[in-house]
Design a protein around this motif. Structure first.
Motif, short mmCIF file in Angstrom:
data_model
loop_
_atom_site.label_atom_id
_atom_site.label_comp_id
_atom_site.label_asym_id
_atom_site.label_seq_id
_atom_site.Cartn_x
_atom_site.Cartn_y
_atom_site.Cartn_z
N LEU A 43 0.46 -1.30 0.29
CA LEU A 43 0.29 0.03 0.20
C LEU A 43 0.96 1.13 0.50
O LEU A 43 1.47 1.31 0.77
CB LEU A 43 -0.69 0.04 1.35
CG LEU A 43 -2.16 -0.66 1.61
CD1 LEU A 43 -2.09 -0.53 2.43
CD2 LEU A 43 -2.70 -0.53 0.18
N GLU A 44 0.66 2.35 -0.56
CA GLU A 44 1.57 3.06 -0.94
C GLU A 44 0.10 4.44 0.21
O GLU A 44 -0.85 4.42 0.71
CB GLU A 44 1.43 4.28 -2.26
CG GLU A 44 1.47 3.77 -2.96
CD GLU A 44 1.69 4.19 -4.70
OE1 GLU A 44 1.98 5.25 -4.80
OE2 GLU A 44 1.58 3.24 -5.79
N THR A 45 1.34 5.50 0.81
CA THR A 45 -0.04 6.47 2.08
C THR A 45 -0.80 7.31 1.21
O THR A 45 -1.18 6.82 2.09
CB THR A 45 1.34 7.33 2.64
OG1 THR A 45 1.95 8.37 1.24
CG2 THR A 45 2.86 7.02 2.79
N LYS A 46 -0.57 6.89 0.05
CA LYS A 46 -2.12 7.97 -0.49
C LYS A 46 -3.16 6.99 -0.60
O LYS A 46 -4.51 7.52 -0.85
CB LYS A 46 -1.54 8.81 -2.09
CG LYS A 46 -1.82 7.35 -3.25
CD LYS A 46 -1.38 7.41 -4.24
CE LYS A 46 -1.16 6.90 -5.34
NZ LYS A 46 -2.29 5.88 -5.76
N ASP A 47 -2.60 5.75 -0.17
CA ASP A 47 -3.97 4.92 -0.66
C ASP A 47 -4.63 4.65 1.19
O ASP A 47 -5.20 3.94 0.96
CB ASP A 47 -3.20 3.16 -1.17
CG ASP A 47 -3.77 3.70 -2.45
OD1 ASP A 47 -4.01 4.08 -3.22
OD2 ASP A 47 -2.42 2.64 -2.85
N LEU A 48 -4.10 4.95 1.68
CA LEU A 48 -4.44 5.21 3.44
C LEU A 48 -5.09 6.35 4.23
O LEU A 48 -4.79 7.05 3.58
CB LEU A 48 -3.41 4.35 4.24
CG LEU A 48 -2.20 3.66 3.59
CD1 LEU A 48 -1.34 3.98 4.42
CD2 LEU A 48 -3.23 2.70 4.38
N ASP A 49 -6.63 5.55 5.01
CA ASP A 49 -6.38 7.22 5.29
C ASP A 49 -6.66 6.39 7.55
O ASP A 49 -6.92 5.47 7.63
CB ASP A 49 -8.25 7.34 5.22
CG ASP A 49 -8.98 8.29 6.05
OD1 ASP A 49 -7.90 9.28 6.63
OD2 ASP A 49 -10.16 8.35 6.05
N HIS A 90 -8.48 4.42 13.59
CA HIS A 90 -9.56 3.62 12.63
C HIS A 90 -8.73 4.49 11.25
O HIS A 90 -7.78 4.98 11.13
CB HIS A 90 -10.05 4.94 12.96
CG HIS A 90 -11.35 5.79 13.90
ND1 HIS A 90 -12.98 4.59 14.21
CD2 HIS A 90 -10.70 5.81 15.56
CE1 HIS A 90 -13.15 5.64 14.88
NE2 HIS A 90 -11.99 5.74 15.76
N ILE A 91 -7.91 2.81 10.94
CA ILE A 91 -7.64 3.13 9.72
C ILE A 91 -8.31 2.95 8.67
O ILE A 91 -9.54 1.23 9.07
CB ILE A 91 -6.62 1.64 9.67
CG1 ILE A 91 -5.69 2.17 8.46
CG2 ILE A 91 -6.45 0.83 9.88
CD1 ILE A 91 -3.95 1.79 8.60
N SER A 92 -8.41 2.81 7.41
CA SER A 92 -9.14 1.97 6.07
C SER A 92 -8.03 2.33 4.68
O SER A 92 -7.41 3.60 4.98
CB SER A 92 -10.19 2.74 6.29
OG SER A 92 -10.05 4.62 5.75
N GLY A 93 -8.27 1.51 4.42
CA GLY A 93 -7.72 1.61 2.91
C GLY A 93 -8.11 1.03 1.57
O GLY A 93 -9.08 0.39 1.51
N TYR A 152 6.45 5.33 8.06
CA TYR A 152 6.32 4.27 7.63
C TYR A 152 6.94 3.84 7.03
O TYR A 152 8.00 4.75 5.71
CB TYR A 152 4.98 4.95 6.43
CG TYR A 152 4.11 3.54 5.71
CD1 TYR A 152 3.68 3.08 6.27
CD2 TYR A 152 3.73 3.70 4.49
CE1 TYR A 152 2.42 1.63 5.37
CE2 TYR A 152 3.08 2.98 3.28
CZ TYR A 152 2.66 1.58 3.85
OH TYR A 152 2.33 0.93 2.98
N LYS A 153 7.93 2.79 6.56
CA LYS A 153 8.72 1.86 6.10
C LYS A 153 8.29 0.60 5.34
O LYS A 153 8.14 -0.26 6.57
CB LYS A 153 10.05 2.27 6.63
CG LYS A 153 11.04 1.88 5.77
CD LYS A 153 12.94 1.69 6.78
CE LYS A 153 13.95 1.58 6.25
NZ LYS A 153 14.84 1.51 6.76
N ASP A 154 8.89 0.04 4.06
CA ASP A 154 8.69 -1.08 4.06
C ASP A 154 7.00 -1.52 4.20
O ASP A 154 7.35 -3.12 4.01
CB ASP A 154 9.37 -2.14 4.63
CG ASP A 154 11.29 -1.77 3.77
OD1 ASP A 154 11.64 -1.26 2.62
OD2 ASP A 154 12.40 -2.03 4.91
#
Length: 139
Positions: free
Chosen positions: A50-56, A65-68, A110-112
């Protein structure tokens, strides 16, 4: 599958895992690891691919709360077939925290494909001490 999901939820207390049914299975949610120290709660989430742009990610004083969405990048050539065990699609997860935190002071790394959140506890939670009186009342 439902029994397994309930068992996994039980490992994290009242963690609510939302899975959407697909034609051939379930969308998986990120696996998590919690470490509770005197000063902070450390949360590690596995978000491979996952890329950071695909995470909320939203943090309240008592939950994360995490979604993506994991997007498919597989391309099938002419008359070819692709078999995949990867999972794609949207997910949502709520992870309740064991102590109130200062959600304005959260740090993230956020790494690897691994997200590490450091969630500092409020001063009241850090200093929470309960004294037990073990003396027997006079009869």
């Amino acid at each position: 599958m439902n029994a397994l999901e309930r068992h996994i939820n039980g490992l994290f207390g009242d963690t609510r895992v939302l899975s959407a049914r697909l034609e051939k299975g379930f969308i998986r949610v990120p696996t998590a690891e919690l470490q509770d120290t005197d000063d902070a709660i450390h949360l590690k989430l596995e978000l491979l691919g996952l890329e950071t742009k695909d995470l909320d990610i939203q943090v309240t004083q008592d939950a994360v709360h995490i979604s993506g969405e994991r997007k498919s990048q597989t391309q099938t050539e002419n008359n070819g077939t692709t078999k995949s065990e990867f999972y794609y699609g949207k997910f949502k997860r709520v992870i309740p925290l064991s102590a109130r935190i200062q959600n304005t002071n959260v740090t993230a790394d956020y790494k690897d494909g691994i997200l590490n959140l450091t969630l500092p506890k409020t001063e009241q939670e850090k200093n929470k001490v309960v004294k037990l009186n073990l003396e027997q009342p006079a009869a």
